[in-house]
Design an enzyme around this catalytic site. Structure first.
Site, PDB file in Angstrom:
ATOM      1  N   LYS A  38       0.839  -1.210   0.000  1.00  0.00           N
ATOM      2  CA  LYS A  38       0.000   0.000   0.000  1.00  0.00           C
ATOM      3  C   LYS A  38       0.876   1.262   0.000  1.00  0.00           C
ATOM      4  O   LYS A  38       0.655   2.185  -0.776  1.00  0.00           O
ATOM      5  CB  LYS A  38      -0.895   0.023   1.244  1.00  0.00           C
ATOM      6  N   ASN A  39       1.864   1.259   0.874  1.00  0.00           N
ATOM      7  CA  ASN A  39       2.664   2.475   1.041  1.00  0.00           C
ATOM      8  C   ASN A  39       3.598   2.751  -0.129  1.00  0.00           C
ATOM      9  O   ASN A  39       4.106   3.867  -0.267  1.00  0.00           O
ATOM     10  CB  ASN A  39       3.456   2.429   2.349  1.00  0.00           C
ATOM     11  N   ARG A  88      -4.834  10.611   4.316  1.00  0.00           N
ATOM     12  CA  ARG A  88      -3.746  11.547   4.538  1.00  0.00           C
ATOM     13  C   ARG A  88      -2.715  11.549   3.414  1.00  0.00           C
ATOM     14  O   ARG A  88      -2.163  12.594   3.068  1.00  0.00           O
ATOM     15  CB  ARG A  88      -3.049  11.134   5.838  1.00  0.00           C
ATOM     16  N   CYS A 121      -6.528  20.991  10.135  1.00  0.00           N
ATOM     17  CA  CYS A 121      -5.710  21.585  11.202  1.00  0.00           C
ATOM     18  C   CYS A 121      -4.718  22.587  10.613  1.00  0.00           C
ATOM     19  O   CYS A 121      -4.429  22.563   9.433  1.00  0.00           O
ATOM     20  CB  CYS A 121      -4.916  20.517  11.936  1.00  0.00           C
ATOM     21  N   ARG A 137      -0.243  20.311  12.507  1.00  0.00           N
ATOM     22  CA  ARG A 137      -0.467  19.184  11.605  1.00  0.00           C
ATOM     23  C   ARG A 137       0.821  18.945  10.819  1.00  0.00           C
ATOM     24  O   ARG A 137       1.325  19.855  10.183  1.00  0.00           O
ATOM     25  CB  ARG A 137      -1.595  19.543  10.630  1.00  0.00           C
ATOM     26  N   PRO A 138       1.375  17.767  10.884  1.00  0.00           N
ATOM     27  CA  PRO A 138       2.711  17.626  10.310  1.00  0.00           C
ATOM     28  C   PRO A 138       2.784  17.459   8.798  1.00  0.00           C
ATOM     29  O   PRO A 138       2.948  16.366   8.296  1.00  0.00           O
ATOM     30  CB  PRO A 138       3.263  16.388  11.033  1.00  0.00           C
ATOM     31  N   VAL A 139       2.644  18.546   8.081  1.00  0.00           N
ATOM     32  CA  VAL A 139       3.049  18.535   6.675  1.00  0.00           C
ATOM     33  C   VAL A 139       4.115  19.611   6.459  1.00  0.00           C
ATOM     34  O   VAL A 139       4.454  19.950   5.340  1.00  0.00           O
ATOM     35  CB  VAL A 139       1.866  18.745   5.679  1.00  0.00           C
ATOM     36  N   ASP A 140       4.647  20.113   7.587  1.00  0.00           N
ATOM     37  CA  ASP A 140       5.648  21.181   7.503  1.00  0.00           C
ATOM     38  C   ASP A 140       6.882  20.756   6.706  1.00  0.00           C
ATOM     39  O   ASP A 140       7.460  21.556   5.972  1.00  0.00           O
ATOM     40  CB  ASP A 140       6.047  21.641   8.920  1.00  0.00           C
ATOM     41  N   LEU A 141       7.252  19.485   6.798  1.00  0.00           N
ATOM     42  CA  LEU A 141       8.456  19.030   6.079  1.00  0.00           C
ATOM     43  C   LEU A 141       8.204  18.975   4.565  1.00  0.00           C
ATOM     44  O   LEU A 141       9.095  19.271   3.773  1.00  0.00           O
ATOM     45  CB  LEU A 141       8.914  17.660   6.591  1.00  0.00           C
ATOM     46  N   ASP A 148       4.920   0.637  11.781  1.00  0.00           N
ATOM     47  CA  ASP A 148       3.700  -0.001  11.263  1.00  0.00           C
ATOM     48  C   ASP A 148       3.558  -1.460  11.695  1.00  0.00           C
ATOM     49  O   ASP A 148       2.548  -2.092  11.380  1.00  0.00           O
ATOM     50  CB  ASP A 148       3.666   0.085   9.729  1.00  0.00           C
ATOM     51  N   ILE A 204       8.433   7.074  16.555  1.00  0.00           N
ATOM     52  CA  ILE A 204       8.059   7.780  15.320  1.00  0.00           C
ATOM     53  C   ILE A 204       6.809   8.638  15.524  1.00  0.00           C
ATOM     54  O   ILE A 204       6.783   9.813  15.153  1.00  0.00           O
ATOM     55  CB  ILE A 204       7.802   6.790  14.154  1.00  0.00           C
ATOM     56  N   ARG A 259      -8.690  -0.275   4.564  1.00  0.00           N
ATOM     57  CA  ARG A 259      -7.809   0.731   3.969  1.00  0.00           C
ATOM     58  C   ARG A 259      -6.492   0.114   3.527  1.00  0.00           C
ATOM     59  O   ARG A 259      -5.875   0.602   2.581  1.00  0.00           O
ATOM     60  CB  ARG A 259      -7.484   1.818   5.009  1.00  0.00           C
TER      61      ARG A 259
HETATM   62  C1  UD1 Z   1       4.476   6.817   6.147  1.00  0.00           C
HETATM   63  C2  UD1 Z   1       3.571   5.627   6.020  1.00  0.00           C
HETATM   64  C3  UD1 Z   1       3.070   5.185   7.385  1.00  0.00           C
HETATM   65  C4  UD1 Z   1       4.244   4.966   8.329  1.00  0.00           C
HETATM   66  C5  UD1 Z   1       5.169   6.172   8.356  1.00  0.00           C
HETATM   67  C6  UD1 Z   1       6.435   5.927   9.169  1.00  0.00           C
HETATM   68  C7  UD1 Z   1       2.588   5.942   3.831  1.00  0.00           C
HETATM   69  C8  UD1 Z   1       1.381   6.241   3.028  1.00  0.00           C
HETATM   70  N1  UD1 Z   1       2.469   5.977   5.153  1.00  0.00           N
HETATM   71  O1  UD1 Z   1       3.684   7.875   6.673  1.00  0.00           O
HETATM   72  O2  UD1 Z   1       2.316   3.986   7.218  1.00  0.00           O
HETATM   73  O3  UD1 Z   1       3.754   4.728   9.619  1.00  0.00           O
HETATM   74  O4  UD1 Z   1       5.568   6.513   7.023  1.00  0.00           O
HETATM   75  O5  UD1 Z   1       7.110   4.823   8.693  1.00  0.00           O
HETATM   76  O6  UD1 Z   1       3.645   5.635   3.301  1.00  0.00           O
HETATM   77  N2  UD1 Z   1       6.351  14.617  10.310  1.00  0.00           N
HETATM   78  C9  UD1 Z   1       6.422  15.954  10.580  1.00  0.00           C
HETATM   79  N3  UD1 Z   1       6.242  16.834   9.558  1.00  0.00           N
HETATM   80  C10 UD1 Z   1       5.970  16.421   8.271  1.00  0.00           C
HETATM   81  C11 UD1 Z   1       5.916  15.044   8.007  1.00  0.00           C
HETATM   82  C12 UD1 Z   1       6.109  14.173   9.058  1.00  0.00           C
HETATM   83  O7  UD1 Z   1       6.657  16.374  11.712  1.00  0.00           O
HETATM   84  O8  UD1 Z   1       5.817  17.270   7.385  1.00  0.00           O
HETATM   85  C13 UD1 Z   1       6.572  13.662  11.426  1.00  0.00           C
HETATM   86  C14 UD1 Z   1       5.366  12.756  11.663  1.00  0.00           C
HETATM   87  O9  UD1 Z   1       4.423  13.350  12.517  1.00  0.00           O
HETATM   88  C15 UD1 Z   1       6.037  11.570  12.298  1.00  0.00           C
HETATM   89  C16 UD1 Z   1       7.379  11.479  11.595  1.00  0.00           C
HETATM   90  O10 UD1 Z   1       7.597  12.763  11.033  1.00  0.00           O
HETATM   91  O11 UD1 Z   1       6.247  11.805  13.669  1.00  0.00           O
HETATM   92  C17 UD1 Z   1       7.448  10.445  10.484  1.00  0.00           C
HETATM   93  O12 UD1 Z   1       6.377  10.622   9.613  1.00  0.00           O
HETATM   94  P1  UD1 Z   1       6.475  10.256   8.055  1.00  0.00           P
HETATM   95  O13 UD1 Z   1       7.677   9.407   7.829  1.00  0.00           O
HETATM   96  O14 UD1 Z   1       6.341  11.492   7.272  1.00  0.00           O
HETATM   97  O15 UD1 Z   1       5.165   9.382   7.864  1.00  0.00           O
HETATM   98  P2  UD1 Z   1       4.213   9.375   6.625  1.00  0.00           P
HETATM   99  O16 UD1 Z   1       4.966   9.573   5.372  1.00  0.00           O
HETATM  100  O17 UD1 Z   1       3.031  10.237   6.901  1.00  0.00           O
END
Ligand code: UD1
Length: 418
Positions: A22-23, A92, A116, A121-125, A305, A327, A397
């Site tokens: 899926k991922n 997401r 949010c 909401r963590p999309v800052d990266l 996961d 994580i 899902r």
């Molecule tokens: C992906 C996987 C999810 C898995 C995760 C970690 C998919 C669709 N999902 O999620 O199943 O659990 O990797 O292996 O592939 N963060 C920030 N800011 C950001 C982005 C992330 O602070 O902009 C933080 C998150 O809150 C978290 C950490 O970084 O604490 C890791 O998240 P991330 O690796 O980005 O996870 P996803 O890509 O959302």
């Protein structure tokens, strides 16, 4: 709403074919937005999330047709660049269209999941990475609006922390940026390698995938390709743990053992045998699991996961173990549900102390998220009596034909539609 009824106590025996991940599938599907001549993905799992991504792509002008596990994507027609809240709120990972849209059309508007504010909401990266490639990003009415009228410009992108999704987004964006990008401190997950290989097949110039620095030399266009989605390591790990917890024997086929080294090390320490023969993995357990401590980490560390599923195994271990989640905060939603089944778990911040009990007992429980719910399925497979699991849509899902695959190994599991 559908629910699952599971009667525990059967040692699972048989073979399970592992589906595409899926991922990996979700970012690979997002690349269809950049493929000028369309593309074909094989081994694409049939899941609520992949259906949702098809819906989002259709909204963005990319039609797709599924035939079995193969999905063909037409080239994008028009330039719709808004990913609306009605679709994004369901998944997401919709944020993965940000990089491709911005790179191809110079503009993307993606609703924030949950509405949010940025920061909490963590999309800052993801946003930081797009800005590093020259995009102007603003927040408008709960949407991220990213613009790069003259196109993205390659550069250094340094991640303060590792993010799988942000790595994928910037990798796709950099593929079509002008000049060279160096992506530093990126995720090394197998899904990143799969994405890089697909982009390379479409004409991208990428090196270093699988290490923490990826170099991308931008090209002006990506053409088309046919790519098979890598095997789902989380699905494989989940079924390996199903064999372990029921003291059964399951052979996983079409699997990638090399992607599961950290899980298999923990399982071996717990007394479970894992035999690898090419893409076949046979997992055998003949005794109560021994307690093993785990700490989740980015790949190649123990996957977050699989944390909930491993914890399910530890609830019946012959002693006390520690599970540390590094994580995601708040990823212990399965704990109160496991406790309803007789598990003895104490949570303190990101740490859980799991005191193994001899026997779990069935209870009505509630799925809260994808991996938490499957950990309850695992617990139910050894609990005494019939467990009712509500809110099964979380499982749909991410698990392709879960009941069918488990039933084929003797599990007493059935779905009640409602
Ligand atoms: C992906 C996987 C999810 C898995 C995760 C970690 C998919 C669709 N999902 O999620 O199943 O659990 O990797 O292996 O592939 N963060 C920030 N800011 C950001 C982005 C992330 O602070 O902009 C933080 C998150 O809150 C978290 C950490 O970084 O604490 C890791 O998240 P991330 O690796 O980005 O996870 P996803 O890509 O959302």
């Amino acid at each position: 709403m559908d629910k699952l009824l599971i009667t525990g106590g059967t040692a699972l025996k048989g073979e399970i074919a592992i589906s595409g991940a899926k991922n990996a599938a979700l970012p690979l599907m997002a690349t269809a937005l950049m493929a000028e001549e369309g593309m074909v993905l094989d081994n694409l799992p049939s899941l609520a999330d992949t259906d949702c991504m098809c819906e989002l792509l259709a909204h963005l002008g990319v039609e797709s047709v599924r035939e079995g596990d193969t999905v063909s994507f037409a080239s994008a027609r028009g330039a719709e660049t808004d990913a609306p809240y009605e679709i994004v709120r369901k998944m997401r990972a919709s944020v993965l269209v940000l990089g491709p849209l911005l790179a191809r059309y110079g503009r993307a508007r993606v609703s924030l999941p949950g509405g949010c504010a940025i920061g909490s909401r963590p999309v800052d990266l993801h946003i930081m990475a797009m800005e590093a490639l020259g995009a102007k990003v603003t927040l408008e009415e709960g949407d991220v609006l990213a613009e790069a009228a003259g196109g993205l410009i390659g550069g250094d992108v340094v991640f303060p922390t590792v993010s799988v999704g942000a790595t994928e987004n910037v990798l796709m964006a950099a593929a079509l940026a002008k000049g060279t990008s160096r992506l530093i401190n990126v995720a090394r997950e197998p899904e990143i390698i799969d994405l890089a290989e697909c982009l390379i097949a479409m004409g991208a110039k990428i090196s270093g995938q699988g290490t923490d620095v990826i170099e991308v030399e931008g090209v002006t266009a990506l053409t088309s390709c046919r790519h098979a989605v890598v095997a789902d390591r989380i699905e494989a790990g989940t079924f390996a743990l199903a064999a372990a917890i029921t003291q059964g024997q399951i052979t996983l086929t079409h699997a990638r053992a090399d992607h599961l080294a950290s899980l298999f090390a923990a399982m071996a320490a717990s007394g479970v045998q894992v035999e690898i023969d090419g893409d076949r993995i046979t997992v055998t357990a003949t005794e109560r699991p021994r307690p093993v401590d785990i700490t989740t980490d980015p790949y190649p560390g123990f996957p977050t996961d699989l944390q909930a599923q491993f914890m399910a195994l530890m609830t019946v271990a012959s002693g006390t173990s520690q599970v540390a989640e590094t994580i995601f905060e708040n990823r212990f939603m399965h704990v109160p549900e496991l406790a309803r089944m007789g598990a003895n778990i104490q949570v303190n911040g990101g740490h859980a102390l799991v005191r193994g009990v001899e026997q779990l007992t069935a209870a009505p429980v509630m799925a809260t998220d994808l991996r938490a719910s499957v950990s309850l399925v695992l617990a139910a497979l050894v609990a005494e009596g019939e467990t009712t699991l509500q809110r099964v849509y979380h499982l749909d899902r991410g698990y392709d034909r879960l009941e069918e695959k488990l039933s084929a190994c003797g599990a007493k599991i059935r779905r009640v539609r409602g």
